[in-house]
Design a protein around this motif. Structure first.
Motif, mmCIF file in Angstrom:
data_model
loop_
_atom_site.group_PDB
_atom_site.id
_atom_site.type_symbol
_atom_site.label_atom_id
_atom_site.label_comp_id
_atom_site.label_asym_id
_atom_site.label_seq_id
_atom_site.Cartn_x
_atom_site.Cartn_y
_atom_site.Cartn_z
ATOM 1 N N LEU B 250 -12.356 50.044 -7.078
ATOM 2 C CA LEU B 250 -12.180 51.379 -6.496
ATOM 3 C C LEU B 250 -10.829 51.471 -5.776
ATOM 4 N N LEU B 251 -10.516 50.414 -5.009
ATOM 5 C CA LEU B 251 -9.246 50.401 -4.289
ATOM 6 C C LEU B 251 -8.080 50.417 -5.282
ATOM 7 N N PHE B 252 -8.281 49.682 -6.399
ATOM 8 C CA PHE B 252 -7.225 49.626 -7.407
ATOM 9 C C PHE B 252 -7.028 50.985 -8.063
ATOM 10 N N SER B 253 -8.147 51.707 -8.268
ATOM 11 C CA SER B 253 -8.018 53.027 -8.890
ATOM 12 C C SER B 253 -7.345 53.994 -7.913
ATOM 13 N N LEU B 254 -7.535 53.778 -6.604
ATOM 14 C CA LEU B 254 -6.814 54.580 -5.621
ATOM 15 C C LEU B 254 -5.328 54.236 -5.662
ATOM 16 N N TYR B 255 -5.035 52.953 -5.877
ATOM 17 C CA TYR B 255 -3.660 52.470 -5.876
ATOM 18 C C TYR B 255 -2.926 53.000 -7.102
ATOM 19 N N MET B 256 -3.595 52.978 -8.272
ATOM 20 C CA MET B 256 -2.953 53.394 -9.516
ATOM 21 C C MET B 256 -3.220 54.864 -9.832
ATOM 22 N N LEU B 257 -4.261 55.440 -9.206
ATOM 23 C CA LEU B 257 -4.726 56.809 -9.501
ATOM 24 C C LEU B 257 -4.954 57.028 -10.998
ATOM 25 N N SER B 258 -5.493 55.966 -11.615
ATOM 26 C CA SER B 258 -5.860 56.096 -13.023
ATOM 27 C C SER B 258 -6.889 55.029 -13.370
ATOM 28 N N GLY B 259 -7.575 55.271 -14.476
ATOM 29 C CA GLY B 259 -8.443 54.237 -15.021
ATOM 30 C C GLY B 259 -7.899 53.822 -16.370
ATOM 31 N N TYR B 260 -7.840 52.509 -16.597
ATOM 32 C CA TYR B 260 -7.247 52.054 -17.856
ATOM 33 C C TYR B 260 -7.863 50.710 -18.233
ATOM 34 N N SER B 261 -8.143 50.558 -19.529
ATOM 35 C CA SER B 261 -8.813 49.339 -19.997
ATOM 36 C C SER B 261 -7.971 48.088 -19.776
ATOM 37 N N LEU B 262 -6.672 48.270 -19.714
ATOM 38 C CA LEU B 262 -5.830 47.080 -19.570
ATOM 39 C C LEU B 262 -5.320 46.901 -18.143
ATOM 40 N N HIS B 263 -5.975 47.571 -17.200
ATOM 41 C CA HIS B 263 -5.683 47.299 -15.795
ATOM 42 C C HIS B 263 -6.153 45.888 -15.452
ATOM 43 N N ALA B 264 -5.471 45.253 -14.511
ATOM 44 C CA ALA B 264 -5.963 44.028 -13.875
ATOM 45 C C ALA B 264 -6.245 42.900 -14.857
ATOM 46 N N VAL B 265 -5.444 42.815 -15.933
ATOM 47 C CA VAL B 265 -5.617 41.680 -16.840
ATOM 48 C C VAL B 265 -5.157 40.405 -16.130
ATOM 49 N N GLY B 266 -6.024 39.428 -16.092
ATOM 50 C CA GLY B 266 -5.664 38.150 -15.458
ATOM 51 C C GLY B 266 -5.773 38.163 -13.948
ATOM 52 N N MET B 267 -6.286 39.246 -13.354
ATOM 53 C CA MET B 267 -6.355 39.304 -11.893
ATOM 54 C C MET B 267 -7.366 38.307 -11.324
ATOM 55 N N GLU B 268 -8.364 37.928 -12.158
ATOM 56 C CA GLU B 268 -9.316 36.917 -11.676
ATOM 57 C C GLU B 268 -8.591 35.618 -11.330
ATOM 58 N N LEU B 269 -7.519 35.350 -12.088
ATOM 59 C CA LEU B 269 -6.786 34.112 -11.823
ATOM 60 C C LEU B 269 -5.983 34.226 -10.527
ATOM 61 N N ASP B 270 -5.464 35.425 -10.252
ATOM 62 C CA ASP B 270 -4.786 35.632 -8.975
ATOM 63 C C ASP B 270 -5.763 35.407 -7.820
ATOM 64 N N ALA B 271 -6.975 35.938 -7.988
ATOM 65 C CA ALA B 271 -7.972 35.790 -6.924
ATOM 66 C C ALA B 271 -8.322 34.324 -6.719
ATOM 67 N N ILE B 272 -8.524 33.607 -7.831
ATOM 68 C CA ILE B 272 -8.851 32.176 -7.708
ATOM 69 C C ILE B 272 -7.691 31.433 -7.061
ATOM 70 N N ALA B 273 -6.457 31.776 -7.491
ATOM 71 C CA ALA B 273 -5.279 31.118 -6.919
ATOM 72 C C ALA B 273 -5.208 31.360 -5.417
ATOM 73 N N ALA B 274 -5.480 32.600 -5.007
ATOM 74 C CA ALA B 274 -5.416 32.916 -3.580
ATOM 75 C C ALA B 274 -6.437 32.105 -2.799
ATOM 76 N N VAL B 275 -7.638 31.962 -3.357
ATOM 77 C CA VAL B 275 -8.690 31.210 -2.662
ATOM 78 C C VAL B 275 -8.301 29.738 -2.557
ATOM 79 N N VAL B 276 -7.761 29.186 -3.639
ATOM 80 C CA VAL B 276 -7.395 27.767 -3.619
ATOM 81 C C VAL B 276 -6.207 27.535 -2.693
ATOM 82 N N VAL B 277 -5.186 28.398 -2.792
ATOM 83 C CA VAL B 277 -4.044 28.266 -1.883
ATOM 84 C C VAL B 277 -4.529 28.429 -0.440
ATOM 85 N N GLY B 278 -5.566 29.220 -0.264
ATOM 86 C CA GLY B 278 -6.117 29.420 1.068
ATOM 87 C C GLY B 278 -6.938 28.254 1.575
#
Lengths: 505, 339
Positions: B250-278
């Motif tokens: 929802l926050l991402f759709s507010l940020y982009m003001l659109s819905g798209y099938s190819l939004h956030a490709v690979g973002m799960e890896l960013d999240a995992i990276a952030a948790v591990v770096v954390g």
């Protein structure tokens, strides 16, 4: 005497094809320490699990605090006041001591955990058993022994009326056992009934008030410890007269030619260079405290660790031990002390475990004929008295002693010339122990060379022709087994100062 | 042993050299988080030294504004990783959420109903994955990988085109700003993300559910023998992660003001990276939500640095993140070995 808090009558437990317990009676009184004794596979664990609701009863009745009960599992039993502490510490080492004691019943304020009250209450629990550690500290910052005591603190945190200790001392040293016993006595004096399972006879006589002996799933008897002699206890457990242990007479045969000679063999940080000669038909005992370098010597001889100095000669010819494979090629077998991790394949049957070793010894291109395999399996199962005498039994379901025998059999089928046994008798019962000792003597009489490592000095001295004593990762002495006594070895292990305690015994 | 029992436990005082006396008094479990924070301050320091205007409150605020959705994802991921699991579906769930939101708004649904629908869909998917993981004893990696494909595929079922969001409520929330003292402005998504962080800290540290999360990560069999509700927790963390993913969506759709099938490709890896770096261990039981938030900020700072540099390709972000991940895993090994 008061009413028993636990009264189990006519308990039978059956597993597919096996009658694990048959009509066993067991009573536990408040304020007593009751030792449950028996060989491996006698049914001690099964009885405990029948009490705590892990195994359903085929027959019999469990009465607890005056009423008939039937628990659905350990959690229910614990809620009713029967707490169990297992051999392995079943706590979460990443949490604090306080959380480990109170998790699942932590004090809460407006729905959130009240950390302050929790630590205070945990401190109370710890104080009750006389353990002075910071409840806010992380569990893994404490040694295993303290973790074990924390597990007991958790067990008695609910108003436990019965505390079951299933071999709690097997990983503890002498001082730690003393600490545990002090705590057991405190609880006993508060009226808690303590059920204690152990393999150490000394501990039974030090702490227990009464002893119940099981054998082959049947009750042998219930005795007051004070009037029950050790000889009677051992023969009750074994179901045969004493004598097997003494039966191993010193063989008078002369050892043959030197089979393996180590010259200045050593490894930095592991064991200092040593010389060692092992003749065929000879049993060489390695004695020393845990960490003295006993196991390290064995691993060097087997090539499991690489030596950085010295050399090994087999039959007078130098061999380069690059690893276990090259050691096995020249006829050296090494039965590790960690039989679960490095020994048997627990998921396979006894037959498969033996064939695996046979096949490895023959090379993969020559399959083992079924008939030969069956013959060999039958031969070793009989020779080692593996029970149950069923080659298709899965090894993981056998008792510790029988697993050890399977491991031995696995090495024996490869017909080694030198057999290195690291703690082959640890954690197994008296009967299996005697059988393994006798087997070692027989193998040596047939010309096999054996290196025997054990923490029990009596055992080493009794069966070894020569005893090599290790101290602080150095070979300090080599004694003739015929003339040596336990006290001599002990003195050598203790060294000049003689201050260190001989924990090994 | 009698010594160690009778006297207060001696805290392992590793790494007292170099970092000074203060660090030696800190329990080792906080070290990774502190290290992450030090890295964050250092990278921010580098930026402040090199570029004029970097060390402003607004640059800091922008870190939160540009990464609000990733913070929320990292919060959910922290729960899962603390139990020793992993959730690979979060990126796809973000895309699915933007897609559901955009197309439902296009169809004229009221904003409140859209929000509820999206959150329910994400939580429901999480519940389904958690149940499969528990019921069939399948590895979380596989189940959430399946969830990842499923969610991404569902996006395309809704629409292959990008759908823009024209709903006035969404637009107001997306463009609205909150003035902080010192002329710094933040957006509503930042507030939502911070509320999510606070809620997560509360749940993890002050509720029985949260402590059981840590217990399951430490030793699941022990936790079960202690009579804790391991099943509820093991499924619950995937519900939380699913909820966080859809909230992040929802926050991402507010940020982009659109819905798209190819939004956030690979973002799960960013999240995992952030948790591990954390500072969280992938094996479970060790880690803090705050660490994950700082982890996101580290990743965001690196991105900001590179955009300030101007000439560097944005792929340098990935290279630096990769190096940081390696460094942190090595650091954790060292700490684990010391203690």
């Amino acid at each position: 005497m008061t009413e028993p808090v636990v009264d189990m009558r006519g308990i039978s437990v059956e597993f597919p094809g096996v009658k694990a317990l048959q009509e066993v009676d067991f009573r536990l009184f408040p304020g007593e320490v009751h030792a449950l004794m028996g060989e491996n596979g006698a049914g001690k664990s099964t009885l405990i699990k029948a009490l705590t609701g892990v195994h359903p009863l085929a027959a019999g009745e469990v009465r607890y605090a005056g009423g008939s009960v039937s628990f659905g599992g350990p959690a229910e039993a614990q809620a009713a006041g029967i707490s169990t502490v297992y051999q392995e510490v079943n706590l979460c080492s990443n949490l604090t001591v306080a959380e480990n004691i109170l998790l699942g019943r932590e004090p809460r304020k407006f729905g959130r955990i009240d950390g302050k009250t929790m630590r205070a209450r945990a401190a109370e629990m710890l104080a009750r058993i006389g353990l002075h550690i910071d409840p806010g500290s992380v569990l893994e910052s404490h040694p295993i022994a303290v973790q074990q005591l924390v597990a007991i603190a958790r067990a008695v945190a609910v108003d436990a009326r019965v505390l079951v200790l299933d071999e709690p001392t097997s990983s503890l040293d002498v001082d730690e056992v003393a600490e545990l016993f002090r705590i057991i006595r405190v609880l006993r004096d508060e009226g808690v009934a303590v059920l204690f399972v152990t393999h150490f006879l000394e501990q039974v006589y030090e702490i227990s008030d009464r002893i119940t002996v099981l054998r082959n799933g049947r009750l042998v008897g219930e005795h007051a410890t004070a009037t029950f002699s050790r000889i009677d206890l051992v023969s009750a457990m074994l179901g045969r007269e004493m004598g097997v242990l003494e039966e191993i007479e010193r063989r008078t045969g002369t050892p043959g030619d030197p089979l393996l000679v180590a010259e200045g063999l050593g490894r930095k940080g592991s064991v200092a260079p040593f010389d060692l000669e092992i003749r065929s038909g000879e049993v060489v005992g390695l004695a020393g405290l845990l960490g003295s370098g006993r196991t390290e010597v064995a691993r060097l001889l087997f090539g499991a660790d690489k030596a950085d100095s010295g050399r090994v000669l087999v039959d007078g010819k130098p061999v380069h031990l690059r690893g276990p494979r090259s050691a096995i090629e020249v006829g050296i077998a090494f039965s590790s002390e960690d039989r679960k991790a490095e020994g048997v394949v627990a998921d396979l049957s006894v037959r498969d475990n033996l064939i695996l070793a046979m096949q490895a010894a023959r090379g993969w291109l020559r399959p083992v004929p079924r008939k030969l395999a069956d013959e060999l399996v039958a031969k070793y199962m009989e020779m080692l008295d593996i029970r149950p005498a069923n080659p298709d039994a899965v090894v993981g379901t056998l008792s510790g002693g029988n697993q050890q025998k399977v491991l031995l059999a696995r090495w024996l089928v490869t017909e080694p010339r030198l057999l290195i046994l690291d703690e082959p008798t640890r954690g197994i019962d008296v009967g299996a122990k005697a059988q393994i000792q006798k087997l070692v003597a027989d193998l040596a009489a047939e010309g096999m060379a054996v290196v025997f490592i054990s923490a029990e000095l009596e055992e080493v001295v009794r069966i070894a022709d020569r005893v090599v004593v290790m101290r602080d990762r150095q070979k300090v002495a080599e004694l003739d087994g015929g003339a040596v006594g336990v006290d001599d070895v002990m003195a050598l292990i203790a060294g000049g100062g003689g201050v260190e305690k001989a924990v090994a015994s | 042993m009698s010594n160690s029992v009778m006297s207060p436990p001696a805290k392992p005082s590793g790494s007292s050299r170099g970092l000074g006396q203060v660090v030696s008094k800190v329990p080792s479990r906080f070290l990774p988080v502190i290290a992450t924070f030090v890295v964050f301050v250092a990278t921010f320091g580098v930026g402040s030294a090199r570029y004029e205007g970097f060390a402003s409150g607004q640059v800091m605020a922008n870190l939160f504004i540009d990464n609000a959705f990733l913070i929320v994802l990292a919060v959910g991921m922290t729960f899962v990783i603390l139990t020793g699991g992993i959730d690979l579906s979060v990126g796809s769930v973000v895309a699915l959420s933007t897609m559901i939101a955009a197309s439902a708004l296009q169809a004229g649904w009221p904003a409140w109903l859209v929000v509820i629908t999206v959150l329910a869909a994400g939580s429901g998917l999480g519940l389904a994955m958690g149940w499969v993981i528990h019921r069939f004893g399948v590895q979380p990696f596989i189940v959430t990988l399946a969830g990842m494909f499923l969610a991404r595929g569902l996006c395309f079922v809704i629409s292959v085109e990008s759908v823009s969001i024209k709903n006035p409520t969404f637009r107001d929330v997306a463009t609205g700003t909150i003035e902080l003292p010192g002329g710094v402005t933040i957006t509503y998504p930042v507030v939502i993300a911070l509320v999510a962080v606070i809620a997560a800290v509360y749940v993890l540290h002050l509720t029985r559910f949260g402590r059981t999360v840590y217990a399951v990560g430490g030793s699941e069999s022990s936790a079960r023998l202690m009579g804790l509700a391991t099943t509820r927790v093991k499924i619950g963390v995937y519900v939380i992660s699913g909820f966080c993913s859809s909230l992040g969506g929802l926050l991402f759709s507010l940020y982009m003001l659109s819905g798209y099938s190819l939004h956030a490709v690979g973002m799960e890896l960013d999240a995992i990276a952030a948790v591990v770096v954390g500072g969280s261990l992938l094996s479970g039981g060790v880690g803090f939500v705050i660490g994950s938030v700082v982890g996101v900020l580290v990743l965001g700072t690196i991105q900001t640095l590179i955009s300030f540099e101007g000439t560097l390709s944005s792929w340098w972000t990935k290279i630096v993140i990769g190096a940081l991940l390696l460094a942190f895993i090595a650091l954790q090994r060292i700490i684990v070995r010391r203690t």
